[in-house]
Design an enzyme around this catalytic site. Structure first.
Site, PDB file in Angstrom:
ATOM      1  N   ASP A   1       0.505  -1.230   0.149  1.00  0.00           N
ATOM      2  CA  ASP A   1       0.065   0.174  -0.263  1.00  0.00           C
ATOM      3  C   ASP A   1       0.852   1.428   0.058  1.00  0.00           C
ATOM      4  OD1 ASP A   1      -2.222   1.850   0.339  1.00  0.00           O
ATOM      5  OD2 ASP A   1      -2.131   2.166   2.364  1.00  0.00           O
ATOM      6  N   SER A   2       0.784   2.109  -0.478  1.00  0.00           N
ATOM      7  CA  SER A   2       1.203   3.260  -0.558  1.00  0.00           C
ATOM      8  C   SER A   2       1.637   3.926   1.632  1.00  0.00           C
ATOM      9  CB  SER A   2       0.351   4.664  -0.461  1.00  0.00           C
ATOM     10  OG  SER A   2      -0.923   4.706  -0.145  1.00  0.00           O
TER      11      SER A   2
ATOM     12  N   TYR B   1      -0.773   8.086  -2.383  1.00  0.00           N
ATOM     13  CA  TYR B   1      -0.263   8.051  -3.794  1.00  0.00           C
ATOM     14  C   TYR B   1      -1.784   8.195  -4.784  1.00  0.00           C
ATOM     15  CZ  TYR B   1       2.484   3.332  -4.166  1.00  0.00           C
ATOM     16  OH  TYR B   1       3.699   3.108  -3.909  1.00  0.00           O
ATOM     17  N   GLY B   2      -2.769   8.987  -3.553  1.00  0.00           N
ATOM     18  CA  GLY B   2      -3.712   9.191  -4.225  1.00  0.00           C
ATOM     19  C   GLY B   2      -4.133  10.767  -4.779  1.00  0.00           C
TER      20      GLY B   2
ATOM     21  N   CYS C   1      -3.814  -0.801  -1.972  1.00  0.00           N
ATOM     22  CA  CYS C   1      -4.293   0.254  -2.731  1.00  0.00           C
ATOM     23  C   CYS C   1      -5.388   0.506  -3.248  1.00  0.00           C
ATOM     24  CB  CYS C   1      -2.852   0.877  -2.448  1.00  0.00           C
ATOM     25  SG  CYS C   1      -3.051   2.785  -3.511  1.00  0.00           S
ATOM     26  N   ASN C   2      -6.210   1.052  -3.480  1.00  0.00           N
ATOM     27  CA  ASN C   2      -7.348   1.636  -4.607  1.00  0.00           C
ATOM     28  C   ASN C   2      -6.670   1.913  -5.131  1.00  0.00           C
ATOM     29  OD1 ASN C   2     -10.410   0.482  -2.940  1.00  0.00           O
ATOM     30  ND2 ASN C   2      -8.925   0.946  -1.410  1.00  0.00           N
ATOM     31  N   THR C   3      -6.169   2.920  -5.398  1.00  0.00           N
ATOM     32  CA  THR C   3      -5.392   4.053  -6.014  1.00  0.00           C
ATOM     33  C   THR C   3      -4.117   2.684  -6.807  1.00  0.00           C
ATOM     34  OG1 THR C   3      -5.568   5.568  -4.763  1.00  0.00           O
ATOM     35  CG2 THR C   3      -4.328   5.898  -6.813  1.00  0.00           C
TER      36      THR C   3
ATOM     37  N   GLU D   1      -5.589   9.468   9.044  1.00  0.00           N
ATOM     38  CA  GLU D   1      -3.925   9.602   9.502  1.00  0.00           C
ATOM     39  C   GLU D   1      -3.817  10.040  11.007  1.00  0.00           C
ATOM     40  OE1 GLU D   1      -0.650   8.531   7.541  1.00  0.00           O
ATOM     41  OE2 GLU D   1      -1.736   7.340   6.690  1.00  0.00           O
TER      42      GLU D   1
ATOM     43  N   CYS E   1     -10.956   3.269  -0.355  1.00  0.00           N
ATOM     44  CA  CYS E   1     -10.038   4.328  -0.263  1.00  0.00           C
ATOM     45  C   CYS E   1      -9.790   2.803   1.079  1.00  0.00           C
ATOM     46  CB  CYS E   1      -9.610   5.590   0.163  1.00  0.00           C
ATOM     47  SG  CYS E   1      -8.731   5.889   0.593  1.00  0.00           S
ATOM     48  N   THR E   2      -8.781   2.399   0.993  1.00  0.00           N
ATOM     49  CA  THR E   2      -7.329   2.104   2.491  1.00  0.00           C
ATOM     50  C   THR E   2      -8.410   2.289   3.385  1.00  0.00           C
ATOM     51  OG1 THR E   2      -5.862   2.987   2.152  1.00  0.00           O
ATOM     52  CG2 THR E   2      -6.129   0.494   0.929  1.00  0.00           C
ATOM     53  N   HIS E   3      -8.058   3.579   3.750  1.00  0.00           N
ATOM     54  CA  HIS E   3      -8.504   4.905   4.487  1.00  0.00           C
ATOM     55  C   HIS E   3      -9.640   5.059   5.430  1.00  0.00           C
ATOM     56  CE1 HIS E   3      -3.951   5.449   3.839  1.00  0.00           C
ATOM     57  NE2 HIS E   3      -4.105   6.452   5.482  1.00  0.00           N
TER      58      HIS E   3
HETATM   59  N1  DGL Z   1      -3.942   4.041  -0.044  1.00  0.00           N
HETATM   60  C1  DGL Z   1      -4.644   4.971  -0.862  1.00  0.00           C
HETATM   61  C2  DGL Z   1      -5.843   4.422  -1.379  1.00  0.00           C
HETATM   62  O1  DGL Z   1      -6.115   3.058  -0.732  1.00  0.00           O
HETATM   63  C3  DGL Z   1      -5.054   6.025   0.006  1.00  0.00           C
HETATM   64  C4  DGL Z   1      -4.237   6.952   0.275  1.00  0.00           C
HETATM   65  C5  DGL Z   1      -3.147   7.374  -0.467  1.00  0.00           C
HETATM   66  O2  DGL Z   1      -3.475   8.460  -1.685  1.00  0.00           O
HETATM   67  O3  DGL Z   1      -1.836   6.862  -0.718  1.00  0.00           O
HETATM   68  O4  DGL Z   1      -6.343   4.771  -2.914  1.00  0.00           O
END
Ligand code: DGL
Length: 294
Positions: free
Chosen positions: A30-31, A62-63, A93-95, A173, A207-209
């Site tokens: 993940d990011s 990453y987003g 990571c979704n992105t 976060e 999104c993971t968060h």
């Molecule tokens: N991990 C990213 C996602 O799931 C979220 C955080 C980021 O922008 O890196 O898209």
């Protein structure tokens, strides 16, 4: 700091096509810390498996980055994990899933690669009675249209609205998962989507968060909306695939968890346990350098 020893080798050199393969860990990246929500579900569904989790904290988020950068980062993360020896790669990571899954599959075949977008779309479609689905995610995920396409593939009649909710990443976060500020931000992002007649009956957390913001999101969208995320469905899909491919770890013994980060083990250990749902300390987080990978 450890280096990627993997630089010049190809995927097939790393990827043992032998019976030993099933006992290798599952790689997940993940990011940053957010993907620990996915790891949490994977560990619940696959308690006998070992995992190596890599959070690219040095380059989070990453987003908001370009697709080209996210693909490059993802290739480096995958190459690094492959160098450590893995049997399967999960993109938490979704992105990265939205923009890099095909590049990773092509580059690292025969290593199997699973992203979270398709499982998230399946979860959203299964939960929605009316076929009106809202997806919230990062800018990169929303703009690329990956969720919209994945939902249309499962349920062509679905009406999908997608909204980038970038501030949720920072709030999660920061640990501001509930309270006035987080609620106001959520209202600002979501009221025009949900506060209308015939609004979505399902909200996909793309999104993971976002799973850690569940209580606030529930309050803002109301009790009638189904809220789903991809973590559980991804874990179910991974378990089914490992079973079908004879890749479940049947060795016994205590499974291992390796946590790697590209920056700030202290911060990773401060923020991460909320996402993983389990305590760990900074000394359990290995600082790694991806710059040598690819
Ligand atoms: N991990 C990213 C996602 O799931 C979220 C955080 C980021 O922008 O890196 O898209």
């Amino acid at each position: 700091m450890s280096q990627g020893s993997s630089v010049s080798k190809t995927a097939s050199e790393f990827f043992p096509m032998t019976s030993d393969r099933a006992s290798l860990p599952i790689g997940i990246f993940d990011s940053g810390v957010g993907g620990l929500t996915v790891l949490r579900s994977l560990r619940e569904q696959l308690p006998q498996e070992s995992f190596i989790y890599l959070g690219d904290t040095a380059r989070l988020p990453y987003g908001t980055k370009s697709g080209a950068s996210v693909v490059r980062y993802s290739l480096q993360a995958a190459q690094f994990l492959l160098g450590r020896g893995i049997k399967y790669l999960v993109i938490a990571c979704n992105t990265a899933s939205a923009v890099a899954v095909e590049a990773l599959r092509q580059r690292f075949a025969p290593l199997p690669v699973l992203g979270v977008i398709e499982p998230g779309a399946v979860a959203g479609c299964a939960a929605s009675l009316a076929g009106r689905i809202a997806v919230i995610a990062t800018e990169g995920t929303v703009n690329g249209g990956a969720y919209q396409r994945a939902i249309a593939a499962v349920r062509p009649d679905a009406r999908v609205v997608a909204r980038a909710c970038s501030l949720f990443v920072a709030l999660a976060e920061e640990g501001w998962t509930t309270g006035e500020i987080t609620e106001r931000v959520a209202h600002r992002y979501l009221d025009d989507i949900f506060g209308v007649p015939e609004g979505p009956d399902t909200l996909v957390l793309g999104c993971t968060h976002f799973p850690v913001l569940l209580d606030t999101l529930r309050q803002v969208v109301g009790p009638a909306v189904a809220i789903v995320d991809s973590a559980h469905t991804t874990a179910l899909q991974l378990r089914a695939t490992l079973t079908a491919q004879g890749l479940l770890n049947r060795r016994g013994g205590t499974p291992t968890l390796q946590l790697l980060a590209t920056d700030g083990p202290e911060r990773f250990a401060r923020v991460g346990p909320r996402f993983l749902g389990a305590a760990f300390s900074a000394s359990a987080v290995e600082l790694v350098d991806l710059s040598a990978a690819i």
